[in-house]
Design an enzyme around this catalytic site. Structure first.
Site, PDB file in Angstrom:
ATOM      1  N   ARG A   1       0.856  -1.184   0.000  1.00 30.44           N
ATOM      2  CA  ARG A   1       0.000   0.000   0.000  1.00 30.44           C
ATOM      3  C   ARG A   1       0.891   1.232   0.000  1.00 30.44           C
ATOM      4  O   ARG A   1       1.968   1.234   0.613  1.00 30.44           O
ATOM      5  CB  ARG A   1      -0.890   0.037   1.250  1.00 30.44           C
ATOM      6  CG  ARG A   1      -2.036  -0.949   1.226  1.00 30.44           C
ATOM      7  CD  ARG A   1      -3.107  -0.536   0.189  1.00 30.44           C
ATOM      8  NE  ARG A   1      -4.212  -1.467   0.135  1.00 30.44           N
ATOM      9  CZ  ARG A   1      -4.286  -2.510  -0.691  1.00 30.44           C
ATOM     10  NH1 ARG A   1      -3.315  -2.766  -1.535  1.00 30.44           N
ATOM     11  NH2 ARG A   1      -5.344  -3.292  -0.688  1.00 30.44           N
TER      12      ARG A   1
ATOM     13  N   GLU B   1      -3.973   7.448  -4.140  1.00 30.12           N
ATOM     14  CA  GLU B   1      -4.365   6.940  -5.469  1.00 30.12           C
ATOM     15  C   GLU B   1      -5.697   7.517  -5.903  1.00 30.12           C
ATOM     16  O   GLU B   1      -6.578   7.664  -5.066  1.00 30.12           O
ATOM     17  CB  GLU B   1      -4.490   5.414  -5.424  1.00 30.12           C
ATOM     18  CG  GLU B   1      -3.195   4.738  -5.148  1.00 30.12           C
ATOM     19  CD  GLU B   1      -3.345   3.217  -5.037  1.00 30.12           C
ATOM     20  OE1 GLU B   1      -4.434   2.687  -5.308  1.00 30.12           O
ATOM     21  OE2 GLU B   1      -2.378   2.578  -4.662  1.00 30.12           O
TER      22      GLU B   1
ATOM     23  N   HIS C   1      -1.800   0.473  -9.697  1.00 28.13           N
ATOM     24  CA  HIS C   1      -2.363  -0.471  -8.721  1.00 28.13           C
ATOM     25  C   HIS C   1      -3.067  -1.627  -9.439  1.00 28.13           C
ATOM     26  O   HIS C   1      -4.279  -1.832  -9.270  1.00 28.13           O
ATOM     27  CB  HIS C   1      -3.340   0.230  -7.758  1.00 28.13           C
ATOM     28  CG  HIS C   1      -3.630  -0.602  -6.530  1.00 28.13           C
ATOM     29  ND1 HIS C   1      -3.993  -0.047  -5.337  1.00 28.13           N
ATOM     30  CD2 HIS C   1      -3.602  -1.950  -6.333  1.00 28.13           C
ATOM     31  CE1 HIS C   1      -4.185  -1.017  -4.443  1.00 28.13           C
ATOM     32  NE2 HIS C   1      -3.960  -2.176  -5.029  1.00 28.13           N
TER      33      HIS C   1
HETATM   34  N1  LIG Z   1      -0.896  -4.242  -5.384  1.00 31.68           N
HETATM   35  C1  LIG Z   1      -1.919  -5.068  -5.337  1.00 31.68           C
HETATM   36  O1  LIG Z   1      -2.648  -5.244  -6.326  1.00 31.68           O
HETATM   37  C2  LIG Z   1      -2.189  -5.840  -4.101  1.00 31.68           C
HETATM   38  C3  LIG Z   1      -1.685  -5.450  -2.892  1.00 31.68           C
HETATM   39  N2  LIG Z   1      -1.955  -6.159  -1.764  1.00 31.68           N
HETATM   40  C4  LIG Z   1      -1.368  -5.716  -0.502  1.00 31.68           C
HETATM   41  O2  LIG Z   1      -0.412  -6.664  -0.075  1.00 31.68           O
HETATM   42  C5  LIG Z   1      -0.537  -6.842   1.328  1.00 31.68           C
HETATM   43  C6  LIG Z   1       0.009  -8.178   1.730  1.00 31.68           C
HETATM   44  O3  LIG Z   1      -0.806  -9.217   1.204  1.00 31.68           O
HETATM   45  P1  LIG Z   1      -0.567 -10.733   1.659  1.00 31.68           P
HETATM   46  O4  LIG Z   1       0.851 -11.103   1.509  1.00 31.68           O
HETATM   47  O5  LIG Z   1      -1.560 -11.561   0.972  1.00 31.68           O
HETATM   48  O6  LIG Z   1      -0.931 -10.613   3.211  1.00 31.68           O
HETATM   49  P2  LIG Z   1      -0.459 -11.519   4.408  1.00 31.68           P
HETATM   50  O7  LIG Z   1      -1.370 -11.241   5.535  1.00 31.68           O
HETATM   51  O8  LIG Z   1      -0.276 -12.915   3.955  1.00 31.68           O
HETATM   52  O9  LIG Z   1       0.988 -10.942   4.744  1.00 31.68           O
HETATM   53  C7  LIG Z   1       1.210  -9.713   5.356  1.00 31.68           C
HETATM   54  C8  LIG Z   1       2.570  -9.758   5.980  1.00 31.68           C
HETATM   55  O10 LIG Z   1       2.790  -8.489   6.585  1.00 31.68           O
HETATM   56  C9  LIG Z   1       3.516  -8.704   7.761  1.00 31.68           C
HETATM   57  N3  LIG Z   1       3.328  -7.635   8.723  1.00 31.68           N
HETATM   58  C10 LIG Z   1       2.203  -7.235   9.313  1.00 31.68           C
HETATM   59  N4  LIG Z   1       2.473  -6.248  10.190  1.00 31.68           N
HETATM   60  C11 LIG Z   1       3.788  -6.032  10.119  1.00 31.68           C
HETATM   61  C12 LIG Z   1       4.662  -5.157  10.769  1.00 31.68           C
HETATM   62  N5  LIG Z   1       4.226  -4.313  11.705  1.00 31.68           N
HETATM   63  N6  LIG Z   1       5.957  -5.186  10.432  1.00 31.68           N
HETATM   64  C13 LIG Z   1       6.412  -6.057   9.500  1.00 31.68           C
HETATM   65  N7  LIG Z   1       5.624  -6.918   8.852  1.00 31.68           N
HETATM   66  C14 LIG Z   1       4.335  -6.912   9.171  1.00 31.68           C
HETATM   67  C15 LIG Z   1       3.018  -9.991   8.345  1.00 31.68           C
HETATM   68  O11 LIG Z   1       3.970 -10.638   9.141  1.00 31.68           O
HETATM   69  C16 LIG Z   1       2.707 -10.801   7.095  1.00 31.68           C
HETATM   70  O12 LIG Z   1       3.755 -11.688   6.851  1.00 31.68           O
HETATM   71  C17 LIG Z   1      -2.026  -6.664   1.574  1.00 31.68           C
HETATM   72  O13 LIG Z   1      -2.268  -6.274   2.913  1.00 31.68           O
HETATM   73  C18 LIG Z   1      -2.392  -5.591   0.595  1.00 31.68           C
HETATM   74  O14 LIG Z   1      -2.277  -4.331   1.200  1.00 31.68           O
HETATM   75  C19 LIG Z   1      -2.718  -7.273  -1.806  1.00 31.68           C
HETATM   76  C20 LIG Z   1      -3.250  -7.688  -2.990  1.00 31.68           C
HETATM   77  C21 LIG Z   1      -3.046  -7.011  -4.217  1.00 31.68           C
HETATM   78  O1  LIG Z   2      -4.669  -4.292  -3.811  1.00 29.88           O
HETATM   79  C1  LIG Z   2      -5.537  -5.060  -3.990  1.00 29.88           C
HETATM   80  C2  LIG Z   2      -6.069  -5.903  -2.995  1.00 29.88           C
HETATM   81  O2  LIG Z   2      -6.831  -6.791  -3.344  1.00 29.88           O
HETATM   82  O3  LIG Z   2      -5.731  -5.726  -1.812  1.00 29.88           O
END
Ligand SMILES: NC(=O)C1=CN([C@@H]2O[C@H](COP(=O)(O)OP(=O)(O)OC[C@H]3O[C@@H](n4cnc5c(N)ncnc54)[C@H](O)[C@@H]3O)[C@@H](O)[C@H]2O)C=CC1
Ligand SMILES: O=CC(=O)O
Length: 336
Positions: A208, A237, A255
């Site tokens: 993000r 955004e 994005h």
């Molecule tokens: N650009 C895009 O199209 C997309 C972006 N995203 C973003 O990617 C992020 C991650 O997605 P996933 O890997 O599926 O989520 P996830 O929940 O599997 O992983 C998130 C990771 O962040 C870490 N984390 C949380 N708080 C933290 C902190 N204070 N310090 C360090 N690490 C911390 C956790 O340990 C975890 O390993 C989502 O929250 C979303 O914002 C998700 C989907 C699409």
């Molecule tokens: O950034 C996209 C999402 O699904 O999160």
């Protein structure tokens, strides 16, 4: 006031962030009757819509709430692919080279500045969750040396863990940012962290926008104090800082890391299967922790208080998802 009880199709109240445009809405409408508060004129919050239509919703056949992880298992590979694409583009100057050729500068000026090798780079992954793990897998096979930062060391992960992102930056050539946005992680990639990464450092962000202090990032880039960045996400955004447009070491995407038709088809399928299972009292294909996946029977709870119950502190709208504040989870979202 409209009543919803007599609808033939199961009634589904859509709870989505304003900037999530629900690409498969029309297809879901063949199975369900969707009520989307943001489609009201003027758009309404889910809470106020829920309260206003509370009586009708309560008398509809399928009062209950369904929250289930949707994208979870489908999107990480697509997001990881884009993160790697951005990194290769920044290092090997793919987009910059394209602009050079297109502007006729190759023919006029000859050689183009060298790009940098990917293999051997020390890549620090900020947030080794589903996406981070996919990114690590890919970059390891390119010969990169992976380490990571997360709140806790992950016992089953072989990569070195850094307790804080500053130390990770000191020991990395590249930071790939892919953790959840929370109050704790907002601006975690601060000026100090970026400075610790150094002038030859590269940052990729597919998490993000607000995970990075964007103003500081722009200043460092303008002063030439980073090698380059690849950004799929931005603080406001779709507004992108204008200063980035003229920098050749910056690669931007709108994005769209998750946005492949294959991913959306799989998502639509999962949502449909889960909703159908929900309406026929069958187990869901994807479950969230117990607290969030309860069924609320008609009359046992005021519909408006269901949302308060599910989000005791209110949903954390972070620009693209609803993130739970439940400390037992890393992140949680439901597109419906
Ligand atoms: N650009 C895009 O199209 C997309 C972006 N995203 C973003 O990617 C992020 C991650 O997605 P996933 O890997 O599926 O989520 P996830 O929940 O599997 O992983 C998130 C990771 O962040 C870490 N984390 C949380 N708080 C933290 C902190 N204070 N310090 C360090 N690490 C911390 C956790 O340990 C975890 O390993 C989502 O929250 C979303 O914002 C998700 C989907 C699409
Ligand atoms: O950034 C996209 C999402 O699904 O999160």
């Amino acid at each position: 006031m409209a009543t919803f009880g007599e609808a033939e199709l199961p009634l589904v109240l859509v709870h989505r962030p304003p900037n999530f445009h629900f690409p498969f809405k029309h297809r879901l409408q063949t199975h369900f009757r969707l009520l989307d508060p943001l489609d009201s004129d003027p758009p309404e919050s889910t809470h106020s819509f829920f309260s206003r239509h509370s009586a009708s919703i309560r008398t509809s056949a399928a009062a209950g709430t369904l929250l289930s992880p949707t994208l979870g298992r489908h999107f990480p590979p697509d997001v990881a692919d884009l993160a790697v694409a951005l990194l290769i583009d920044v290092l090997r100057r793919v987009s910059a080279g394209f602009r050079y050729v297109r502007a006729g500068l190759w023919a006029r000026n000859g050689g183009f500045p060298l790009g940098f090798k990917l293999g051997g780079k020390r890549v620090g992954i900020v947030g080794l969750g589903n996406i981070g793990t996919e990114i690590a897998k890919r970059l390891e096979s390119f010969g990169c040396v992976i380490s990571y930062n997360s709140r806790k060391k992950k016992p089953s992960v072989p990569f070195p863990w850094y307790k804080n992102v500053y130390d990770l930056a000191v020991n990395s050539d590249v930071l790939v940012v892919c953790c959840a946005l929370t109050e704790e992680t907002r601006h975690m990639i601060s000026k100090d962290v970026m400075t610790a990464l150094g002038k030859e450092g590269v940052i990729i962000n597919v998490g993000r926008g607000a995970l990075i202090d964007e103003k500081e990032l722009v200043q460092l880039l303008v002063r030439g104090e980073l090698r380059g960045v690849g950004l799929d996400v931005f603080e406001s955004e779709p507004d992108v800082p204008q200063e980035l447009f003229s920098l050749d070491n910056v690669v931007l995407s709108p994005h769209c890391a998750v946005a492949t038709p294959e991913c959306f088809d799989a998502l639509e399928e999962l949502i449909t299967v889960n909703l159908k299972a929900f309406f026929s009292n069958k187990p869901l294909q994807s479950l969230v922790p117990e607290m969030l996946s309860r069924r609320y029977e008609v009359g046992t709870m005021e519909p408006a208080s269901v949302l308060d119950h599910v989000y005791p502190k209110g949903p954390a709208m972070d620009g693209g998802q609803i993130a739970s504040r439940d400390p037992r989870q890393d992140s949680y979202w439901s597109k419906i």
